[in-house]
Motif scaffolding. Sequence first.
Motif, PDB file in Angstrom:
ATOM      1  N   GLU A  68      72.055 -15.889  19.960  1.00  0.00           N
ATOM      2  CA  GLU A  68      73.401 -16.211  20.437  1.00  0.00           C
ATOM      3  C   GLU A  68      73.782 -17.609  19.960  1.00  0.00           C
ATOM      4  OE1 GLU A  68      75.518 -14.215  22.217  1.00  0.00           O
ATOM      5  OE2 GLU A  68      74.012 -12.650  21.918  1.00  0.00           O
ATOM      6  N   ARG A  69      75.043 -17.778  19.648  1.00  0.00           N
ATOM      7  CA  ARG A  69      75.571 -19.070  19.214  1.00  0.00           C
ATOM      8  C   ARG A  69      76.886 -19.295  19.933  1.00  0.00           C
ATOM      9  NH1 ARG A  69      79.326 -20.606  15.407  1.00  0.00           N
ATOM     10  NH2 ARG A  69      78.992 -22.577  14.356  1.00  0.00           N
ATOM     11  N   ALA A  70      77.112 -20.509  20.379  1.00  0.00           N
ATOM     12  CA  ALA A  70      78.352 -20.842  21.081  1.00  0.00           C
ATOM     13  C   ALA A  70      78.762 -22.269  20.740  1.00  0.00           C
ATOM     14  CB  ALA A  70      78.147 -20.725  22.592  1.00  0.00           C
ATOM     15  N   VAL A  71      80.039 -22.535  20.916  1.00  0.00           N
ATOM     16  CA  VAL A  71      80.501 -23.918  20.864  1.00  0.00           C
ATOM     17  C   VAL A  71      80.362 -24.440  22.284  1.00  0.00           C
ATOM     18  CG1 VAL A  71      82.455 -25.455  20.507  1.00  0.00           C
ATOM     19  CG2 VAL A  71      82.061 -23.555  18.938  1.00  0.00           C
ATOM     20  N   VAL A  72      79.584 -25.495  22.436  1.00  0.00           N
ATOM     21  CA  VAL A  72      79.337 -26.068  23.753  1.00  0.00           C
ATOM     22  C   VAL A  72      80.036 -27.420  23.823  1.00  0.00           C
ATOM     23  CG1 VAL A  72      77.579 -26.859  25.386  1.00  0.00           C
ATOM     24  CG2 VAL A  72      77.158 -24.826  23.983  1.00  0.00           C
ATOM     25  N   PHE A  73      80.842 -27.576  24.865  1.00  0.00           N
ATOM     26  CA  PHE A  73      81.564 -28.822  25.109  1.00  0.00           C
ATOM     27  C   PHE A  73      80.712 -29.702  26.004  1.00  0.00           C
ATOM     28  CE2 PHE A  73      84.559 -25.512  24.159  1.00  0.00           C
ATOM     29  CZ  PHE A  73      85.391 -26.110  23.223  1.00  0.00           C
ATOM     30  N   HIS A  74      80.658 -30.989  25.688  1.00  0.00           N
ATOM     31  CA  HIS A  74      79.853 -31.952  26.437  1.00  0.00           C
ATOM     32  C   HIS A  74      80.745 -33.102  26.897  1.00  0.00           C
ATOM     33  CE1 HIS A  74      75.890 -30.448  24.970  1.00  0.00           C
ATOM     34  NE2 HIS A  74      76.640 -30.020  23.983  1.00  0.00           N
ATOM     35  N   ALA A  75      80.381 -33.686  28.028  1.00  0.00           N
ATOM     36  CA  ALA A  75      81.045 -34.901  28.509  1.00  0.00           C
ATOM     37  C   ALA A  75      79.997 -35.742  29.222  1.00  0.00           C
ATOM     38  CB  ALA A  75      82.191 -34.555  29.442  1.00  0.00           C
ATOM     39  N   ARG A  76      80.140 -37.056  29.098  1.00  0.00           N
ATOM     40  CA  ARG A  76      79.145 -37.964  29.674  1.00  0.00           C
ATOM     41  C   ARG A  76      79.835 -39.275  30.042  1.00  0.00           C
ATOM     42  NH1 ARG A  76      75.965 -41.571  26.661  1.00  0.00           N
ATOM     43  NH2 ARG A  76      74.239 -42.303  27.868  1.00  0.00           N
ATOM     44  N   ALA A  77      79.498 -39.805  31.195  1.00  0.00           N
ATOM     45  CA  ALA A  77      80.031 -41.100  31.631  1.00  0.00           C
ATOM     46  C   ALA A  77      78.939 -41.859  32.369  1.00  0.00           C
ATOM     47  CB  ALA A  77      81.238 -40.909  32.533  1.00  0.00           C
ATOM     48  N   LEU A  78      79.075 -43.176  32.361  1.00  0.00           N
ATOM     49  CA  LEU A  78      78.087 -44.059  32.964  1.00  0.00           C
ATOM     50  C   LEU A  78      78.783 -44.982  33.957  1.00  0.00           C
ATOM     51  CD1 LEU A  78      75.048 -44.579  32.575  1.00  0.00           C
ATOM     52  CD2 LEU A  78      75.642 -46.307  30.890  1.00  0.00           C
ATOM     53  N   PHE A  79      78.151 -45.156  35.127  1.00  0.00           N
ATOM     54  CA  PHE A  79      78.710 -45.996  36.189  1.00  0.00           C
ATOM     55  C   PHE A  79      77.688 -47.040  36.625  1.00  0.00           C
ATOM     56  CE2 PHE A  79      80.995 -42.105  36.100  1.00  0.00           C
ATOM     57  CZ  PHE A  79      82.299 -42.456  36.360  1.00  0.00           C
ATOM     58  N   GLU A 138      86.327 -30.021  31.462  1.00  0.00           N
ATOM     59  CA  GLU A 138      87.172 -31.159  31.845  1.00  0.00           C
ATOM     60  C   GLU A 138      87.313 -31.258  33.355  1.00  0.00           C
ATOM     61  OE1 GLU A 138      90.694 -30.468  29.514  1.00  0.00           O
ATOM     62  OE2 GLU A 138      89.779 -31.328  27.707  1.00  0.00           O
ATOM     63  N   THR A 139      87.480 -30.129  34.031  1.00  0.00           N
ATOM     64  CA  THR A 139      87.571 -30.118  35.503  1.00  0.00           C
ATOM     65  C   THR A 139      86.245 -30.579  36.118  1.00  0.00           C
ATOM     66  OG1 THR A 139      89.204 -28.338  35.468  1.00  0.00           O
ATOM     67  CG2 THR A 139      87.989 -28.656  37.531  1.00  0.00           C
ATOM     68  N   ALA A 140      85.139 -30.039  35.611  1.00  0.00           N
ATOM     69  CA  ALA A 140      83.820 -30.421  36.120  1.00  0.00           C
ATOM     70  C   ALA A 140      83.525 -31.894  35.843  1.00  0.00           C
ATOM     71  CB  ALA A 140      82.738 -29.537  35.490  1.00  0.00           C
ATOM     72  N   PHE A 141      84.026 -32.408  34.718  1.00  0.00           N
ATOM     73  CA  PHE A 141      83.796 -33.814  34.389  1.00  0.00           C
ATOM     74  C   PHE A 141      84.442 -34.729  35.426  1.00  0.00           C
ATOM     75  CE2 PHE A 141      84.639 -37.521  31.381  1.00  0.00           C
ATOM     76  CZ  PHE A 141      83.342 -37.993  31.448  1.00  0.00           C
ATOM     77  N   ALA A 142      85.637 -34.378  35.862  1.00  0.00           N
ATOM     78  CA  ALA A 142      86.298 -35.178  36.900  1.00  0.00           C
ATOM     79  C   ALA A 142      85.467 -35.169  38.189  1.00  0.00           C
ATOM     80  CB  ALA A 142      87.704 -34.640  37.163  1.00  0.00           C
ATOM     81  N   GLU A 143      84.929 -34.000  38.564  1.00  0.00           N
ATOM     82  CA  GLU A 143      84.087 -33.901  39.763  1.00  0.00           C
ATOM     83  C   GLU A 143      82.790 -34.704  39.604  1.00  0.00           C
ATOM     84  OE1 GLU A 143      83.354 -29.832  40.955  1.00  0.00           O
ATOM     85  OE2 GLU A 143      85.378 -29.258  40.333  1.00  0.00           O
ATOM     86  N   ALA A 144      82.173 -34.567  38.443  1.00  0.00           N
ATOM     87  CA  ALA A 144      80.916 -35.276  38.196  1.00  0.00           C
ATOM     88  C   ALA A 144      81.127 -36.786  38.212  1.00  0.00           C
ATOM     89  CB  ALA A 144      80.324 -34.833  36.858  1.00  0.00           C
ATOM     90  N   CYS A 145      82.232 -37.245  37.630  1.00  0.00           N
ATOM     91  CA  CYS A 145      82.523 -38.688  37.626  1.00  0.00           C
ATOM     92  C   CYS A 145      82.766 -39.199  39.037  1.00  0.00           C
ATOM     93  CB  CYS A 145      83.716 -38.995  36.718  1.00  0.00           C
ATOM     94  SG  CYS A 145      83.308 -38.905  34.963  1.00  0.00           S
ATOM     95  N   ALA A 146      83.477 -38.414  39.846  1.00  0.00           N
ATOM     96  CA  ALA A 146      83.718 -38.826  41.237  1.00  0.00           C
ATOM     97  C   ALA A 146      82.390 -38.956  41.985  1.00  0.00           C
ATOM     98  CB  ALA A 146      84.646 -37.830  41.928  1.00  0.00           C
ATOM     99  N   GLN A 147      81.495 -37.977  41.804  1.00  0.00           N
ATOM    100  CA  GLN A 147      80.204 -38.060  42.488  1.00  0.00           C
ATOM    101  C   GLN A 147      79.366 -39.211  41.930  1.00  0.00           C
ATOM    102  OE1 GLN A 147      76.548 -35.552  42.023  1.00  0.00           O
ATOM    103  NE2 GLN A 147      77.282 -34.750  44.010  1.00  0.00           N
ATOM    104  N   ALA A 148      79.383 -39.410  40.619  1.00  0.00           N
ATOM    105  CA  ALA A 148      78.586 -40.487  40.019  1.00  0.00           C
ATOM    106  C   ALA A 148      79.061 -41.852  40.511  1.00  0.00           C
ATOM    107  CB  ALA A 148      78.660 -40.416  38.493  1.00  0.00           C
ATOM    108  N   ALA A 149      80.373 -42.048  40.611  1.00  0.00           N
ATOM    109  CA  ALA A 149      80.909 -43.315  41.114  1.00  0.00           C
ATOM    110  C   ALA A 149      80.485 -43.518  42.564  1.00  0.00           C
ATOM    111  CB  ALA A 149      82.427 -43.342  40.976  1.00  0.00           C
ATOM    112  N   ASP A 150      80.562 -42.451  43.378  1.00  0.00           N
ATOM    113  CA  ASP A 150      80.149 -42.545  44.778  1.00  0.00           C
ATOM    114  C   ASP A 150      78.643 -42.803  44.870  1.00  0.00           C
ATOM    115  OD1 ASP A 150      80.728 -42.355  47.639  1.00  0.00           O
ATOM    116  OD2 ASP A 150      79.567 -40.478  47.554  1.00  0.00           O
ATOM    117  N   ARG A 151      77.888 -42.140  44.027  1.00  0.00           N
ATOM    118  CA  ARG A 151      76.431 -42.330  44.021  1.00  0.00           C
ATOM    119  C   ARG A 151      76.068 -43.753  43.612  1.00  0.00           C
ATOM    120  NH1 ARG A 151      72.114 -38.155  41.213  1.00  0.00           N
ATOM    121  NH2 ARG A 151      70.259 -39.251  41.948  1.00  0.00           N
ATOM    122  N   ALA A 152      76.825 -44.340  42.677  1.00  0.00           N
ATOM    123  CA  ALA A 152      76.575 -45.723  42.259  1.00  0.00           C
ATOM    124  C   ALA A 152      76.896 -46.695  43.388  1.00  0.00           C
ATOM    125  CB  ALA A 152      77.404 -46.052  41.021  1.00  0.00           C
ATOM    126  N   ARG A 153      77.943 -46.381  44.185  1.00  0.00           N
ATOM    127  CA  ARG A 153      78.326 -47.250  45.313  1.00  0.00           C
ATOM    128  C   ARG A 153      77.425 -47.058  46.529  1.00  0.00           C
ATOM    129  NH1 ARG A 153      83.480 -45.799  43.460  1.00  0.00           N
ATOM    130  NH2 ARG A 153      83.596 -44.053  44.887  1.00  0.00           N
TER     131      ARG A 153
END
Length: 164
Positions: A68-79, A138-153
Motif C-alpha cells: 500500500e502507498r499513500a500520501v501522508v500529511f504531517h504537522a509538527r509544532a514545539l512549545f 489540519e483539524t487535529a493539528f489545532a487540537e494537538a497544539c492546544a494540548q501541547a501548549a496546555d501541557r507546556a504550561r
Amino acid sequence: MPAELVVHVARLGERRIPFLHREHADEVVARWGEDWPDHTAEVEEWDRWRWEYEGLGGASAIREHVPERAVVFHARALFLPGGEHTASGGPEQWSMPTWDFETDRYTDRASAWRTSRRSGSGQEVEAQVRGTDKAAVETAFAEACAQAADRARNPGKYGDTDDW
C-alpha cells in the motif's frame, strides 16, 4: 534457477523489500524512483535460500502483492515551558508519499496525533500529527497544539513532573 526459488528484492535506499513476483518489485522500484530520484532504486535477484538466511524477516517477509502507498500529511509544532510556540527548525506542515513498509511514516488513518515532552534541559513539548486526509490533519493539528501548549504550561496535569 526455477522461478519459485528466486526472490525479487526491491532495493530502496538502505531498505530491501522481497517479492515473489518480479513485476511487483519492478513497480515498487519505478514508483520509489519517481518519489525519491536521488536514492537507490533497483531490483536484485536473490535465491530463496539466501533471502531466508540473510534477508530481514526470512521467508515470511516475502510479499505476494504490491504494498500500500499513500500520501501522508504531517504537522509538527514545539512549545516552550509556559506554553509559548517556538520555531522547531523545520517546516511545520508537509506531505510525502509513503509505503506501508515505512512504518515510521505510514498510516492509513485520516489523522492521528500525540503530544510528548522532550527530555533534556529545555523540557519543550512537541505536538505531532499525521494522516491521509489533509483537512483532518489540519483539524487535529489545532487540537494537538492546544494540548501541547496546555501541557507546556501545566506539566503536573499530564504527569510530566517526574522529569523536572
